[in-house]
Design a protein around this motif. Structure first.
Motif, PDB file in Angstrom:
ATOM      1  N   CYS A  90     -26.839  -4.575  13.070  1.00 60.58           N
ATOM      2  CA  CYS A  90     -27.781  -4.779  11.973  1.00 60.58           C
ATOM      3  C   CYS A  90     -28.926  -5.643  12.461  1.00 60.58           C
ATOM      4  CB  CYS A  90     -27.104  -5.394  10.751  1.00 60.58           C
ATOM      5  SG  CYS A  90     -26.513  -7.081  10.968  1.00 60.58           S
ATOM      6  N   LEU A  91     -30.063  -5.490  11.813  1.00 63.20           N
ATOM      7  CA  LEU A  91     -31.221  -6.327  12.111  1.00 63.20           C
ATOM      8  C   LEU A  91     -31.121  -7.597  11.290  1.00 63.20           C
ATOM      9  CD1 LEU A  91     -34.048  -3.660  12.066  1.00 63.20           C
ATOM     10  CD2 LEU A  91     -33.299  -4.982  14.044  1.00 63.20           C
ATOM     11  N   ALA A  92     -31.434  -8.703  11.924  1.00 59.38           N
ATOM     12  CA  ALA A  92     -31.431  -9.993  11.241  1.00 59.38           C
ATOM     13  C   ALA A  92     -32.846 -10.560  11.296  1.00 59.38           C
ATOM     14  CB  ALA A  92     -30.434 -10.943  11.905  1.00 59.38           C
ATOM     15  N   SER A  93     -32.996 -11.753  10.800  1.00 65.97           N
ATOM     16  CA  SER A  93     -34.310 -12.375  10.775  1.00 65.97           C
ATOM     17  C   SER A  93     -34.752 -12.787  12.179  1.00 65.97           C
ATOM     18  CB  SER A  93     -34.266 -13.603   9.872  1.00 65.97           C
ATOM     19  OG  SER A  93     -33.335 -14.540  10.390  1.00 65.97           O
ATOM     20  N   ASP A  94     -36.024 -13.133  12.289  1.00 62.66           N
ATOM     21  CA  ASP A  94     -36.563 -13.689  13.519  1.00 62.66           C
ATOM     22  C   ASP A  94     -36.412 -12.757  14.720  1.00 62.66           C
ATOM     23  OD1 ASP A  94     -37.931 -15.652  14.928  1.00 62.66           O
ATOM     24  OD2 ASP A  94     -36.122 -16.739  15.464  1.00 62.66           O
ATOM     25  N   ASN A  95     -36.622 -11.447  14.503  1.00 61.09           N
ATOM     26  CA  ASN A  95     -36.562 -10.457  15.581  1.00 61.09           C
ATOM     27  C   ASN A  95     -35.244 -10.469  16.340  1.00 61.09           C
ATOM     28  OD1 ASN A  95     -39.164  -9.209  15.347  1.00 61.09           O
ATOM     29  ND2 ASN A  95     -40.016 -11.150  16.062  1.00 61.09           N
ATOM     30  N   VAL A 139     -20.973  -4.565  11.284  1.00 64.71           N
ATOM     31  CA  VAL A 139     -21.541  -5.829  10.821  1.00 64.71           C
ATOM     32  C   VAL A 139     -22.687  -5.512   9.862  1.00 64.71           C
ATOM     33  CG1 VAL A 139     -23.091  -6.025  12.805  1.00 64.71           C
ATOM     34  CG2 VAL A 139     -22.395  -8.061  11.607  1.00 64.71           C
ATOM     35  N   VAL A 140     -22.781  -6.299   8.794  1.00 66.65           N
ATOM     36  CA  VAL A 140     -23.830  -6.107   7.789  1.00 66.65           C
ATOM     37  C   VAL A 140     -24.373  -7.470   7.409  1.00 66.65           C
ATOM     38  CG1 VAL A 140     -24.325  -5.317   5.431  1.00 66.65           C
ATOM     39  CG2 VAL A 140     -22.727  -4.038   6.855  1.00 66.65           C
ATOM     40  N   LEU A 141     -25.683  -7.540   7.272  1.00 64.85           N
ATOM     41  CA  LEU A 141     -26.320  -8.772   6.831  1.00 64.85           C
ATOM     42  C   LEU A 141     -26.578  -8.669   5.333  1.00 64.85           C
ATOM     43  CD1 LEU A 141     -27.370 -11.434   8.032  1.00 64.85           C
ATOM     44  CD2 LEU A 141     -29.620 -10.378   8.106  1.00 64.85           C
ATOM     45  N   GLY A 142     -26.081  -9.659   4.593  1.00 60.97           N
ATOM     46  CA  GLY A 142     -26.283  -9.697   3.151  1.00 60.97           C
ATOM     47  C   GLY A 142     -27.375 -10.673   2.785  1.00 60.97           C
ATOM     48  N   LYS A 143     -27.376 -11.089   1.524  1.00 62.54           N
ATOM     49  CA  LYS A 143     -28.386 -12.028   1.027  1.00 62.54           C
ATOM     50  C   LYS A 143     -28.153 -13.421   1.589  1.00 62.54           C
ATOM     51  CE  LYS A 143     -29.221  -9.625  -3.289  1.00 62.54           C
ATOM     52  NZ  LYS A 143     -29.232  -9.716  -4.748  1.00 62.54           N
ATOM     53  N   ALA A 144     -29.242 -14.158   1.718  1.00 63.16           N
ATOM     54  CA  ALA A 144     -29.225 -15.570   2.132  1.00 63.16           C
ATOM     55  C   ALA A 144     -28.470 -15.802   3.436  1.00 63.16           C
ATOM     56  CB  ALA A 144     -28.648 -16.438   1.012  1.00 63.16           C
ATOM     57  N   GLY A 145     -28.596 -14.879   4.381  1.00 61.63           N
ATOM     58  CA  GLY A 145     -27.978 -15.067   5.684  1.00 61.63           C
ATOM     59  C   GLY A 145     -26.489 -14.803   5.744  1.00 61.63           C
ATOM     60  N   ALA A 146     -25.926 -14.179   4.714  1.00 62.21           N
ATOM     61  CA  ALA A 146     -24.500 -13.846   4.740  1.00 62.21           C
ATOM     62  C   ALA A 146     -24.282 -12.711   5.738  1.00 62.21           C
ATOM     63  CB  ALA A 146     -24.015 -13.428   3.358  1.00 62.21           C
ATOM     64  N   LEU A 147     -23.353 -12.913   6.651  1.00 67.04           N
ATOM     65  CA  LEU A 147     -23.016 -11.907   7.649  1.00 67.04           C
ATOM     66  C   LEU A 147     -21.583 -11.469   7.402  1.00 67.04           C
ATOM     67  CD1 LEU A 147     -24.106 -10.503  10.261  1.00 67.04           C
ATOM     68  CD2 LEU A 147     -22.879 -12.263  11.537  1.00 67.04           C
ATOM     69  N   PHE A 148     -21.388 -10.160   7.226  1.00 66.78           N
ATOM     70  CA  PHE A 148     -20.061  -9.612   6.982  1.00 66.78           C
ATOM     71  C   PHE A 148     -19.649  -8.790   8.197  1.00 66.78           C
ATOM     72  CE2 PHE A 148     -22.061 -10.257   2.891  1.00 66.78           C
ATOM     73  CZ  PHE A 148     -21.078 -10.933   2.191  1.00 66.78           C
ATOM     74  N   VAL A 149     -18.490  -9.126   8.768  1.00 64.12           N
ATOM     75  CA  VAL A 149     -17.982  -8.462   9.964  1.00 64.12           C
ATOM     76  C   VAL A 149     -16.718  -7.693   9.601  1.00 64.12           C
ATOM     77  CG1 VAL A 149     -17.096  -8.779  12.303  1.00 64.12           C
ATOM     78  CG2 VAL A 149     -18.869 -10.320  11.419  1.00 64.12           C
ATOM     79  N   LEU A 150     -16.703  -6.395   9.904  1.00 61.72           N
ATOM     80  CA  LEU A 150     -15.495  -5.595   9.725  1.00 61.72           C
ATOM     81  C   LEU A 150     -14.636  -5.810  10.966  1.00 61.72           C
ATOM     82  CD1 LEU A 150     -13.779  -3.549   8.216  1.00 61.72           C
ATOM     83  CD2 LEU A 150     -15.172  -1.742   9.251  1.00 61.72           C
ATOM     84  N   ASP A 151     -13.622  -6.634  10.827  1.00 66.92           N
ATOM     85  CA  ASP A 151     -12.707  -6.997  11.919  1.00 66.92           C
ATOM     86  C   ASP A 151     -11.527  -6.037  11.866  1.00 66.92           C
ATOM     87  OD1 ASP A 151     -11.443  -8.314  13.975  1.00 66.92           O
ATOM     88  OD2 ASP A 151     -10.929 -10.085  12.788  1.00 66.92           O
ATOM     89  N   SER A 152     -11.718  -4.850  12.421  1.00 72.02           N
ATOM     90  CA  SER A 152     -10.764  -3.747  12.264  1.00 72.02           C
ATOM     91  C   SER A 152      -9.364  -4.074  12.752  1.00 72.02           C
ATOM     92  CB  SER A 152     -11.276  -2.503  12.994  1.00 72.02           C
ATOM     93  OG  SER A 152     -12.482  -2.070  12.432  1.00 72.02           O
ATOM     94  N   GLY A 153      -9.256  -4.700  13.917  1.00 72.87           N
ATOM     95  CA  GLY A 153      -7.939  -4.990  14.479  1.00 72.87           C
ATOM     96  C   GLY A 153      -7.139  -6.001  13.685  1.00 72.87           C
ATOM     97  N   ASN A 154      -7.820  -6.843  12.920  1.00 74.18           N
ATOM     98  CA  ASN A 154      -7.138  -7.821  12.064  1.00 74.18           C
ATOM     99  C   ASN A 154      -7.097  -7.375  10.597  1.00 74.18           C
ATOM    100  OD1 ASN A 154      -6.367  -9.894  13.901  1.00 74.18           O
ATOM    101  ND2 ASN A 154      -8.507 -10.515  14.053  1.00 74.18           N
ATOM    102  N   HIS A 155      -7.581  -6.162  10.317  1.00 74.01           N
ATOM    103  CA  HIS A 155      -7.543  -5.588   8.970  1.00 74.01           C
ATOM    104  C   HIS A 155      -8.168  -6.509   7.939  1.00 74.01           C
ATOM    105  CE1 HIS A 155      -4.858  -2.706  10.813  1.00 74.01           C
ATOM    106  NE2 HIS A 155      -4.096  -3.713  11.217  1.00 74.01           N
ATOM    107  N   ARG A 156      -9.400  -6.961   8.240  1.00 74.56           N
ATOM    108  CA  ARG A 156     -10.058  -7.892   7.328  1.00 74.56           C
ATOM    109  C   ARG A 156     -11.577  -7.777   7.458  1.00 74.56           C
ATOM    110  NH1 ARG A 156      -9.361 -13.748  10.481  1.00 74.56           N
ATOM    111  NH2 ARG A 156     -10.532 -13.102  12.333  1.00 74.56           N
ATOM    112  N   ILE A 157     -12.244  -8.350   6.471  1.00 74.60           N
ATOM    113  CA  ILE A 157     -13.690  -8.520   6.519  1.00 74.60           C
ATOM    114  C   ILE A 157     -13.936 -10.016   6.581  1.00 74.60           C
ATOM    115  CG2 ILE A 157     -15.856  -8.263   5.270  1.00 74.60           C
ATOM    116  CD1 ILE A 157     -14.667  -5.693   4.064  1.00 74.60           C
ATOM    117  N   VAL A 158     -14.683 -10.460   7.580  1.00 75.89           N
ATOM    118  CA  VAL A 158     -14.976 -11.876   7.775  1.00 75.89           C
ATOM    119  C   VAL A 158     -16.386 -12.145   7.252  1.00 75.89           C
ATOM    120  CG1 VAL A 158     -15.246 -13.717   9.476  1.00 75.89           C
ATOM    121  CG2 VAL A 158     -13.477 -11.974   9.795  1.00 75.89           C
ATOM    122  N   HIS A 159     -16.508 -13.167   6.411  1.00 76.89           N
ATOM    123  CA  HIS A 159     -17.800 -13.558   5.841  1.00 76.89           C
ATOM    124  C   HIS A 159     -18.257 -14.815   6.568  1.00 76.89           C
ATOM    125  CE1 HIS A 159     -20.058 -15.372   2.161  1.00 76.89           C
ATOM    126  NE2 HIS A 159     -20.895 -14.872   3.033  1.00 76.89           N
TER     127      HIS A 159
END
Length: 171
Positions: A90-95, A139-159
């Protein structure tokens, strides 16, 4: 991925290509095809298009992020000799570009202008702790710098909270 101009980009894993569909035609163009050459993709995964129409795609089996222009020409690649099996980005701020480095069990942040790695989280070994991953796949960037990672091997989403400091060198 859908752009502001309503173009759709999808990966075709069977043909090892990226397909661009615009609002006027069924299929406008395809990028790449099966091969290990510099302009070719192997198992393309995540896609993102920046505001200047650079198309970033995870080239999973070539262990890089391929950067194409809007016409499908390879401009350059990121992460050569750094990434193993990148899958999401995903693209984040500041290039900056955030990439899941699945083979190294980490998230890598690149400066888009220079192609340099400016940070990473996790890796190189897998883990299940708060800042550890096991085969992160997207990985997805949400509002206010929230980064969500799909951690497939651990069966979770990390915020996580994404904060990129000014990484320009001071003179």
């Amino acid at each position: 991925f859908v752009t502001g101009a309503r173009e759709v980009y999808v990966t075709d894993l069977d043909a090892d290509q990226l397909v661009q569909i615009d609002r006027f035609s069924r299929m406008d163009r395809s990028y790449s095809g099966f091969a290990y050459d510099s302009g070719q993709l192997r198992r393309p995964m995540g896609i993102v298009v920046d505001g200047r129409d650079a198309v970033f795609v995870c080239d999973k089996e070539n262990d890089r992020v391929a950067v194409f222009d809007h016409s499908g020409g390879l401009k350059r690649s990121l992460g050569d000799d750094v990434l193993i099996q990148p899958a999401g980005l995903c693209l984040a701020s500041d290039n900056t570009l955030v990439v899941t480095d699945t083979g190294h069990h980490r998230i890598v942040v690149f400066d888009i202008k220079t192609g340099d790695v400016i940070g990473h989280i996790g890796g190189p070994d897998s883990g299940s702790g708060p800042l550890s991953f096991r085969h992160p796949s997207d990985v997805v960037l949400g509002k206010a710098g929230a980064l969500f990672v799909l951690d497939s091997g651990n069966h979770r989403i990390v915020h996580l909270k994404m904060h990129v400091t000014n990484h320009k060198r001071q003179k």
